[in-house]
Design a protein around this motif. Structure first.
Motif, PDB file in Angstrom:
ATOM      1  N   LEU A   1     -28.094 -28.122 -10.833  1.00 30.00           N
ATOM      2  CA  LEU A   1     -26.756 -27.283 -11.117  1.00 30.00           C
ATOM      3  C   LEU A   1     -26.544 -26.212 -10.222  1.00 30.00           C
ATOM      4  N   ALA A   2     -27.574 -25.516 -10.007  1.00 29.23           N
ATOM      5  CA  ALA A   2     -27.689 -23.994  -9.384  1.00 29.23           C
ATOM      6  C   ALA A   2     -27.155 -24.256  -7.830  1.00 29.23           C
ATOM      7  N   ASP A   3     -26.502 -23.036  -7.463  1.00 21.83           N
ATOM      8  CA  ASP A   3     -26.202 -22.838  -6.153  1.00 21.83           C
ATOM      9  C   ASP A   3     -27.628 -22.787  -5.297  1.00 21.83           C
ATOM     10  N   ALA A   4     -27.866 -23.293  -4.237  1.00 22.66           N
ATOM     11  CA  ALA A   4     -29.151 -23.150  -3.343  1.00 22.66           C
ATOM     12  C   ALA A   4     -29.209 -21.803  -2.878  1.00 22.66           C
ATOM     13  N   GLY A   5     -27.805 -21.187  -2.528  1.00 22.96           N
ATOM     14  CA  GLY A   5     -28.213 -19.588  -2.058  1.00 22.96           C
ATOM     15  C   GLY A   5     -28.513 -18.641  -3.058  1.00 22.96           C
ATOM     16  N   THR A   6     -28.060 -18.968  -4.242  1.00 20.42           N
ATOM     17  CA  THR A   6     -28.167 -17.692  -5.252  1.00 20.42           C
ATOM     18  C   THR A   6     -28.937 -17.944  -6.484  1.00 20.42           C
ATOM     19  N   GLY A   7     -29.104 -19.556  -6.772  1.00 21.67           N
ATOM     20  CA  GLY A   7     -29.451 -19.701  -8.097  1.00 21.67           C
ATOM     21  C   GLY A   7     -28.745 -19.792  -9.237  1.00 21.67           C
TER      22      GLY A   7
ATOM     23  N   GLU B   1     -22.317 -29.089 -18.774  1.00 19.58           N
ATOM     24  CA  GLU B   1     -23.587 -29.807 -18.759  1.00 19.58           C
ATOM     25  C   GLU B   1     -24.615 -29.033 -19.883  1.00 19.58           C
ATOM     26  N   ARG B   2     -24.363 -28.074 -20.491  1.00 20.01           N
ATOM     27  CA  ARG B   2     -25.086 -27.290 -21.377  1.00 20.01           C
ATOM     28  C   ARG B   2     -24.090 -26.477 -22.392  1.00 20.01           C
ATOM     29  N   PRO B   3     -23.358 -27.506 -23.082  1.00 18.61           N
ATOM     30  CA  PRO B   3     -22.579 -27.023 -24.193  1.00 18.61           C
ATOM     31  C   PRO B   3     -23.078 -25.915 -25.308  1.00 18.61           C
ATOM     32  N   LEU B   4     -24.152 -26.385 -25.653  1.00 21.81           N
ATOM     33  CA  LEU B   4     -24.898 -25.299 -26.633  1.00 21.81           C
ATOM     34  C   LEU B   4     -25.142 -23.980 -26.195  1.00 21.81           C
ATOM     35  N   GLN B   5     -25.863 -24.064 -25.014  1.00 19.00           N
ATOM     36  CA  GLN B   5     -26.098 -22.696 -24.363  1.00 19.00           C
ATOM     37  C   GLN B   5     -24.528 -21.931 -24.051  1.00 19.00           C
TER      38      GLN B   5
ATOM     39  N   SER C   1      -0.952 -14.373 -11.475  1.00 20.42           N
ATOM     40  CA  SER C   1      -2.241 -14.704 -12.397  1.00 20.42           C
ATOM     41  C   SER C   1      -3.175 -15.764 -11.492  1.00 20.42           C
ATOM     42  N   TYR C   2      -4.381 -15.425 -11.957  1.00 16.99           N
ATOM     43  CA  TYR C   2      -5.252 -16.162 -11.388  1.00 16.99           C
ATOM     44  C   TYR C   2      -6.583 -16.109 -12.330  1.00 16.99           C
ATOM     45  N   THR C   3      -7.279 -17.223 -12.072  1.00 12.38           N
ATOM     46  CA  THR C   3      -8.657 -17.368 -12.756  1.00 12.38           C
ATOM     47  C   THR C   3      -9.709 -16.873 -12.431  1.00 12.38           C
ATOM     48  N   GLU C   4     -10.504 -15.864 -12.887  1.00 13.83           N
ATOM     49  CA  GLU C   4     -11.707 -15.267 -12.427  1.00 13.83           C
ATOM     50  C   GLU C   4     -12.869 -15.931 -12.672  1.00 13.83           C
ATOM     51  N   LYS C   5     -13.249 -16.822 -11.604  1.00 17.35           N
ATOM     52  CA  LYS C   5     -14.327 -17.554 -11.408  1.00 17.35           C
ATOM     53  C   LYS C   5     -15.587 -17.184 -11.622  1.00 17.35           C
ATOM     54  N   LEU C   6     -16.360 -17.803 -12.477  1.00 11.80           N
ATOM     55  CA  LEU C   6     -17.743 -16.957 -12.675  1.00 11.80           C
ATOM     56  C   LEU C   6     -18.866 -17.722 -12.490  1.00 11.80           C
ATOM     57  N   HIS C   7     -20.136 -17.247 -12.184  1.00  9.50           N
ATOM     58  CA  HIS C   7     -21.411 -17.816 -11.990  1.00  9.50           C
ATOM     59  C   HIS C   7     -22.200 -17.319 -12.894  1.00  9.50           C
ATOM     60  N   ILE C   8     -23.103 -18.109 -13.490  1.00  4.79           N
ATOM     61  CA  ILE C   8     -24.018 -17.657 -14.544  1.00  4.79           C
ATOM     62  C   ILE C   8     -25.429 -17.801 -14.200  1.00  4.79           C
ATOM     63  N   TYR C   9     -26.272 -16.439 -14.458  1.00  3.44           N
ATOM     64  CA  TYR C   9     -27.573 -16.623 -14.454  1.00  3.44           C
ATOM     65  C   TYR C   9     -28.103 -16.845 -15.681  1.00  3.44           C
ATOM     66  N   VAL C  10     -28.971 -17.801 -15.896  1.00  2.00           N
ATOM     67  CA  VAL C  10     -29.578 -18.187 -17.103  1.00  2.00           C
ATOM     68  C   VAL C  10     -30.892 -17.974 -17.160  1.00  2.00           C
ATOM     69  N   VAL C  11     -31.568 -17.324 -18.070  1.00  6.53           N
ATOM     70  CA  VAL C  11     -33.127 -17.167 -18.152  1.00  6.53           C
ATOM     71  C   VAL C  11     -33.451 -17.668 -19.521  1.00  6.53           C
ATOM     72  N   GLU C  12     -34.631 -18.336 -19.724  1.00 10.00           N
ATOM     73  CA  GLU C  12     -35.396 -18.687 -20.839  1.00 10.00           C
ATOM     74  C   GLU C  12     -36.731 -18.215 -20.771  1.00 10.00           C
ATOM     75  N   ALA C  13     -37.336 -17.573 -21.890  1.00 14.24           N
ATOM     76  CA  ALA C  13     -38.713 -17.270 -22.136  1.00 14.24           C
ATOM     77  C   ALA C  13     -39.328 -17.470 -23.237  1.00 14.24           C
TER      78      ALA C  13
END
Length: 346
Positions: free
Chosen positions: A60-66, A76-80, A105-117
């Protein structure tokens, strides 16, 4: 024309989400990279070892940024998405702007950085005082480089700032939850980043100058047992054990780059040893997509070619330095997870 700082807006959120500890304490824990910590059985946990995944190599992650597109994450991860967003029904915000004097008006698109430990703690959940992280004096001692002041619901930006209304909680006001600590924090940028900001400001052709310090607002609370009981935290951790405690830190306002941040530290008794605890930490940071796409304007200025936002964000720029926030997101997050583990062990 350069109008956004590439990294400073992000690092402030991280400073709020991840508590710090002494360098020696942090070094006691080592990081073991795994594809997903929730798929590792508790019996595989080792003392002083943190299982860690930031999903940069996921499909799912962008190859350039992760980072993962918000819409893909939600699908894909509705519970998260439900538990790590500002609130369960959060959607990408609709922003109103003026283009040549015409409102649109426009939609502010977002990218998510997700961490699990995930890591093992050598004491029962009841012996771990999560409430200490809702005390201002404790936060001030943890990281003296960040200056905090208490705020109330009236001072929370989503209530007071019309440009932040999309981050209002639908069921209550921020800072009104019982037992919560709400703070406004300021973090002065470190290392080489202020030099790059000053240069960018000199080249700015007008408009708002980039600040060398970052402002953000955070709500920190220990969730009450009845709220834990209504949620799906055990499903989120994938661990077959009752949830004994949850620390929640929510960034509901950041002045730049970010829309929100959320950290959950979930404590559960070890399934085969009630005298030990399993701590699972989740973090999600919502980065504005247009920040990641800003490249050409930096590449056109030779001395700023290494200040491309995505590179600085991921610690791949010559402007990154040290081992703290200025090192870039991947190194800094790992260091802060070590610090969290060290704090819980105390």
């Amino acid at each position: 024309m350069i109008s956004k700082t590439p990294f400073g807006r992000m690092v402030t959120v991280l400073a709020a989400l991840f508590v710090s500890a002494g360098a020696l304490e942090a070094q006691e824990f080592k990081i073991d990279e795994v594809p997903s910590v929730t798929s590792v059985a508790p019996s595989k946990l080792k003392p002083k070892t943190i299982l860690f995944s930031d999903h940069r190599d996921d499909k799912l992650a962008d190859a350039g940024t992760g980072l993962i597109r918000f819409e893909d994450w939600a699908r894909e991860r509705p519970l998260q998405k439900q538990l790590l967003s500002l609130f369960p029904d959060y959607v990408e915000p609709t922003i109103k702007v003026s283009v040549h004097g015409i409102p649109r008006s426009y939609t502010e698109k977002l990218h998510i950085y997700v961490v699990e430990a995930r890591f093992l703690i050598g004491k029962a959940p009841g012996a771990i005082d999560l409430g200490r992280y809702t005390q201002l004096e404790v936060l001030e001692k943890i990281d003296p480089s960040i200056k905090h002041r208490r705020i109330d619901a009236e001072q929370a930006a989503p209530q007071a700032d019309p440009h932040s209304v999309h981050n209002r909680h639908p069921n209550r006001r921020w800072c009104e939850a019982e037992g919560s600590l709400c703070i406004e924090s300021r973090y002065p940028l470190e290392g080489k980043l202020p030099v790059g900001i000053r240069l960018a400001n000199k080249l700015e052709e007008g408009g708002k100058k980039i600040s060398e310090s970052m402002d953000f607002q955070t709500e920190i609370r220990v969730l009450p047992l009845e709220e834990i009981g209504r949620s799906n935290f055990a499903r989120l951790t994938g661990l077959d054990a009752p949830v004994a405690g949850v620390l929640e830190q929510t960034i509901f306002y950041v002045n730049q780059v970010m829309q929100f941040g959320k950290l959950l530290a979930i404590l559960q008794p070890h399934p085969s040893d009630p005298g030990k605890s399993v701590a699972t930490v989740f973090m999600a940071l919502a980065v504005e997509t247009d920040v990641l796409e800003r490249k050409k304007e930096f590449e056109s200025v030779p001395v700023l070619r290494n200040l491309i936002p995505a590179q600085v964000l991921m610690g791949k720029s010559s402007f990154n330095s040290g081992s703290s926030i200025s090192a870039g997101l991947p190194d800094y997050v790992r260091n802060r997870i070590r610090a969290i583990a060290g704090q819980f062990e105390q």
